[in-house]
Design an enzyme around this catalytic site. Structure first.
Site, mmCIF file in Angstrom:
data_model
loop_
_atom_site.group_PDB
_atom_site.id
_atom_site.type_symbol
_atom_site.label_atom_id
_atom_site.label_comp_id
_atom_site.label_asym_id
_atom_site.label_seq_id
_atom_site.Cartn_x
_atom_site.Cartn_y
_atom_site.Cartn_z
ATOM 1 N N SER A 16 0.853 -1.594 -0.564
ATOM 2 C CA SER A 16 -0.125 0.260 -0.033
ATOM 3 C C SER A 16 0.999 1.794 -0.080
ATOM 4 C CB SER A 16 -1.194 0.060 1.450
ATOM 5 O OG SER A 16 -0.444 0.242 2.361
ATOM 6 N N LEU A 18 3.187 4.355 -0.630
ATOM 7 C CA LEU A 18 4.367 4.912 -0.450
ATOM 8 C C LEU A 18 5.170 3.358 -1.363
ATOM 9 C CD1 LEU A 18 5.890 7.725 1.114
ATOM 10 C CD2 LEU A 18 4.501 7.422 -0.552
ATOM 11 N N CYS A 85 10.219 1.274 2.073
ATOM 12 C CA CYS A 85 9.377 1.669 2.671
ATOM 13 C C CYS A 85 8.076 1.040 3.301
ATOM 14 C CB CYS A 85 7.803 2.314 1.050
ATOM 15 S SG CYS A 85 8.852 2.735 0.237
ATOM 16 N N SER A 148 11.890 11.150 6.826
ATOM 17 C CA SER A 148 10.408 11.589 6.902
ATOM 18 C C SER A 148 11.097 12.785 7.166
ATOM 19 C CB SER A 148 9.394 11.109 8.042
ATOM 20 O OG SER A 148 8.124 12.258 8.813
ATOM 21 N N TYR A 161 8.981 8.099 16.579
ATOM 22 C CA TYR A 161 8.738 7.970 15.269
ATOM 23 C C TYR A 161 10.292 8.567 14.769
ATOM 24 C CZ TYR A 161 7.507 8.809 10.483
ATOM 25 O OH TYR A 161 7.016 8.860 9.198
ATOM 26 N N LYS A 165 13.304 7.998 12.596
ATOM 27 C CA LYS A 165 13.484 8.310 10.818
ATOM 28 C C LYS A 165 14.797 9.271 10.839
ATOM 29 C CE LYS A 165 9.928 6.894 8.555
ATOM 30 N NZ LYS A 165 9.984 5.851 7.713
ATOM 31 N N THR A 196 -1.224 9.071 2.659
ATOM 32 C CA THR A 196 -1.656 7.340 2.396
ATOM 33 C C THR A 196 -2.447 7.094 3.346
ATOM 34 O OG1 THR A 196 -0.260 8.280 4.770
ATOM 35 C CG2 THR A 196 1.650 8.131 2.625
#
Length: 255
Positions: A16, A18, A85, A148, A161, A165, A196
């Site tokens: 799904s 990206l 991804c 990100s 997060y 990243k 997304t």
């Protein structure tokens, strides 16, 4: 590096968002595709749509990565392209209502987003290094990671997060240097606010509000725009060891 029918691309998180957009873009350019994802139902459906191979994988588990990539190579051949991804989100403050951040939640985010990206890339690079070069400069393959803008502008509640990243962004250059003598390039894309599956679940007015935060163009990014950059990175041999922000010039506010 040229993309053609002799070029196999593995895409993690390919069921799904990206990842799927990147798979579609590379298939349209001529590559043979293998999707890798934890969601077997969506992965098989996406693979059926593309006429591609699918292998289930938990990228945070080294044994699962090794098994899935071996099966993918058996089905599609050794990869010259890896697009990483797969990842998770989540939100929690360092301290919330007097309680420290859940250590298991923090570790899980790091394990999937950062360690998982590394495990797949390291395994993939070892296989790429055995291939014959396909460029005049001795190029054998390309790895594209997904970071990100949170790596630079992490918001309140994004400590785990952003750390994961940020780690991907930080490992891009040393990984490219590690693999330079093997003819393998390494790049990272740091997308901003993209349309997304996570955002598609939000009300339309919320999506529009998020898009208006982007200086120009004032809208959400489309997965195909990410995929187009993936394709360009692969065919442009001078792109190596760098993180590209794909964000419409947004700089995220604290909240």
């Amino acid at each position: 590096m040229q993309i053609d029918a002799n070029c196999t691309a593995f895409v993690t998180g390919g069921a799904s968002g990206l990842g799927l957009a990147s798979a579609r873009q590379l298939q349209a350019a001529g590559a043979k595709i293998c999707l890798l994802d934890r969601d077997a139902e969506k992965g098989r459906a996406a693979a059926a749509e593309l006429g591609a191979d699918f292998q289930p994988v938990d990228i945070s588990d080294a044994a699962s990565v090794s098994t899935a990539l071996a099966a993918a190579r058996q089905a599609c051949g050794v990869e010259r392209i890896l697009v990483n991804c797969a990842g998770v989100g989540g939100a929690a403050k360092t301290v919330s209502r007097g309680q420290p951040h859940d250590p298991e939640a923090f570790a899980r985010t790091i394990a999937i987003n950062l360690i998982g990206s590394f495990l797949v890339a390291s395994n993939s690079a070892a296989a790429m290094a055995e291939l014959e070069p396909v460029t005049e400069a001795g190029g054998r393959g390309v790895i594209v990671h997904t970071a990100s803008v949170a790596a630079y502008d992490g918001q309140i509640g994004q400590v785990a997060y952003a750390a994961s990243k940020g780690g991907i962004a930080a490992m891009t250059l040393p990984m490219a240097r590690d693999l330079a003598d093997k003819g393998i390039r390494v790049m990272t894309i740091a997308p901003g606010i993209f349309r997304t599956p996570l955002l598609d679940g939000l009300p339309e007015e919320v999506q529009q509000s998020l898009g208006q935060q982007v200086p120009h163009p004032s809208r959400l990014g489309e997965p195909i725009e990410f995929a187009q950059l993936v394709e360009h990175i692969i065919v442009n041999d001078m792109l190596n060891g760098e993180v590209i922000r794909l964000d419409g010039a947004i700089r995220m506010a604290p909240r």
